[in-house]
Write a protein that holds these residues in place. Structure first.
Motif, mmCIF file in Angstrom:
data_model
loop_
_atom_site.group_PDB
_atom_site.id
_atom_site.type_symbol
_atom_site.label_atom_id
_atom_site.label_comp_id
_atom_site.label_asym_id
_atom_site.label_seq_id
_atom_site.Cartn_x
_atom_site.Cartn_y
_atom_site.Cartn_z
ATOM 1 N N UNK A 1 -23.359 -12.405 3.765
ATOM 2 C CA UNK A 1 -22.589 -13.103 4.789
ATOM 3 C C UNK A 1 -21.101 -13.125 4.474
ATOM 4 N N UNK A 2 -20.745 -13.149 3.188
ATOM 5 C CA UNK A 2 -19.327 -13.115 2.814
ATOM 6 C C UNK A 2 -18.684 -11.794 3.235
ATOM 7 N N UNK A 3 -19.440 -10.690 3.082
ATOM 8 C CA UNK A 3 -18.941 -9.389 3.533
ATOM 9 C C UNK A 3 -18.764 -9.401 5.057
ATOM 10 N N UNK A 4 -19.740 -9.974 5.761
ATOM 11 C CA UNK A 4 -19.624 -10.077 7.216
ATOM 12 C C UNK A 4 -18.431 -10.936 7.609
ATOM 13 N N UNK A 5 -18.177 -11.991 6.860
ATOM 14 C CA UNK A 5 -17.023 -12.852 7.142
ATOM 15 C C UNK A 5 -15.718 -12.072 7.027
ATOM 16 N N UNK A 6 -15.590 -11.294 5.954
ATOM 17 C CA UNK A 6 -14.384 -10.487 5.783
ATOM 18 C C UNK A 6 -14.249 -9.446 6.887
ATOM 19 N N UNK A 7 -15.355 -8.835 7.272
ATOM 20 C CA UNK A 7 -15.302 -7.825 8.329
ATOM 21 C C UNK A 7 -14.948 -8.457 9.667
ATOM 22 N N UNK A 8 -15.463 -9.664 9.908
ATOM 23 C CA UNK A 8 -15.126 -10.330 11.171
ATOM 24 C C UNK A 8 -13.648 -10.696 11.210
ATOM 25 N N UNK A 9 -13.078 -11.052 10.067
ATOM 26 C CA UNK A 9 -11.656 -11.393 10.013
ATOM 27 C C UNK A 9 -10.769 -10.191 10.312
ATOM 28 N N UNK A 10 -11.282 -8.992 10.007
ATOM 29 C CA UNK A 10 -10.520 -7.765 10.252
ATOM 30 C C UNK A 10 -10.924 -7.081 11.560
ATOM 31 N N UNK A 11 -11.683 -7.770 12.399
ATOM 32 C CA UNK A 11 -12.024 -7.236 13.710
ATOM 33 C C UNK A 11 -12.981 -6.066 13.700
ATOM 34 N N UNK A 12 -13.885 -6.016 12.714
ATOM 35 C CA UNK A 12 -14.816 -4.890 12.623
ATOM 36 C C UNK A 12 -16.056 -5.070 13.496
#
Length: 273
Positions: free
Chosen positions: A228-239
């Protein structure tokens, strides 16, 4: 001056994709992963015989680096346009579903062992369950608090999913950050519970099953938190987009599975006597 009419040769036409699936480029990761697992297995045998610990550490480090490199390549593929098509994403969903099904059977073995020992206690446990020399943990102290944490985290990850479907990316990132925080807090509380447990792993069948079942669940919580932390970072970068977020879906499914397993653990191992 004559103009030549361009033609498409059978050889050129045969190079066009005839299916909607993505064929990956040659990758070193399967070989590196196999080598890492081999080194890890050899190191594990040597460590259990108290011969050497370094080979085990090297194998573990290589395996972690393999995971990071391999998953990085998968994320890059997902970010590439027209690579993860609708059919590919469905295949990934099916793969994640089958993986979770295998995890269900993994924990079913622990529950089977626990109920076998609990429903048919022997002379080794004093013909009672829990055994005579064991003082179980109070389920309505730290275990109950951890249950509330995981139930709340299931709510926040669902919140994040619905926000993503509505293209509210900032709200998605906020909900995912809260879910990661709850997962980390759960792990810390479980570590505190282990440090204050009135029994040790080698004190009999009850402690062995208790630490194996809850410990493996704790490991799954750590994996899910990283996921989920990886998903959080990806969501912050608009992925992620409302129509393209299969990685987040897999993380959410995994996290809900972790929640459900904990509910069964809490009811059967902590509450049921």
């Amino acid at each position: 001056m004559k103009h030549s009419i361009p033609t498409i040769s059978p050889e050129t036409d045969s190079l066009k994709p005839q299916h909607p699936f993505h064929l990956i480029d040659p990758s070193p990761w399967p070989f590196v992963a196999s080598l890492s697992v081999l080194i890890l297995a050899i190191g594990g045998v040597l460590a259990m015989h108290k011969i050497d610990m370094w080979i085990l550490r090297v194998g573990l480090i290589l395996l972690v680096l393999t995971f990071i490199g391999w998953w990085r390549d998968v994320l890059r593929e997902g970010d590439t346009v027209n690579v993860h098509t609708h059919e590919v994403r469905n295949g990934l969903r099916i793969g994640m579903g089958l993986f979770i099904a295998s995890e269900v059977m993994f924990f079913a073995a622990f529950f089977g062992g626990y109920f076998y020992a609990a429903l048919m206690p022997t002379e080794f446990t004093g013909h009672v369950w829990p055994p005579k020399n064991i003082t179980p943990l109070d389920p309505f102290e730290l275990p109950y608090f951890n249950t509330l944490l995981l139930l709340l985290s299931g709510t926040t990850v669902t919140w994040a999913h619905h926000a993503l479907l509505e293209n509210k990316l900032k709200e998605t990132a906020k909900a995912l950050a809260l879910t990661v925080f709850l997962g980390i807090t759960f792990t810390i509380v479980q570590a505190i519970e282990y440090m204050h447990a009135p029994f040790a792993f080698k004190d009999g069948i009850y402690p062995s099953i208790f630490f194996m079942a809850t410990g493996f669940h704790g490991f799954h919580v750590i994996v899910g938190t990283i996921f989920l932390a990886v998903c959080w970072q990806r969501s912050r970068h608009g992925k992620f987009t409302p129509n393209h977020h299969v990685g987040f879906e897999a993380a959410a499914w995994y996290w809900h599975f972790v929640d459900v397993v904990w509910l069964f653990l809490f009811i059967s191992i902590y509450c049921w006597r």
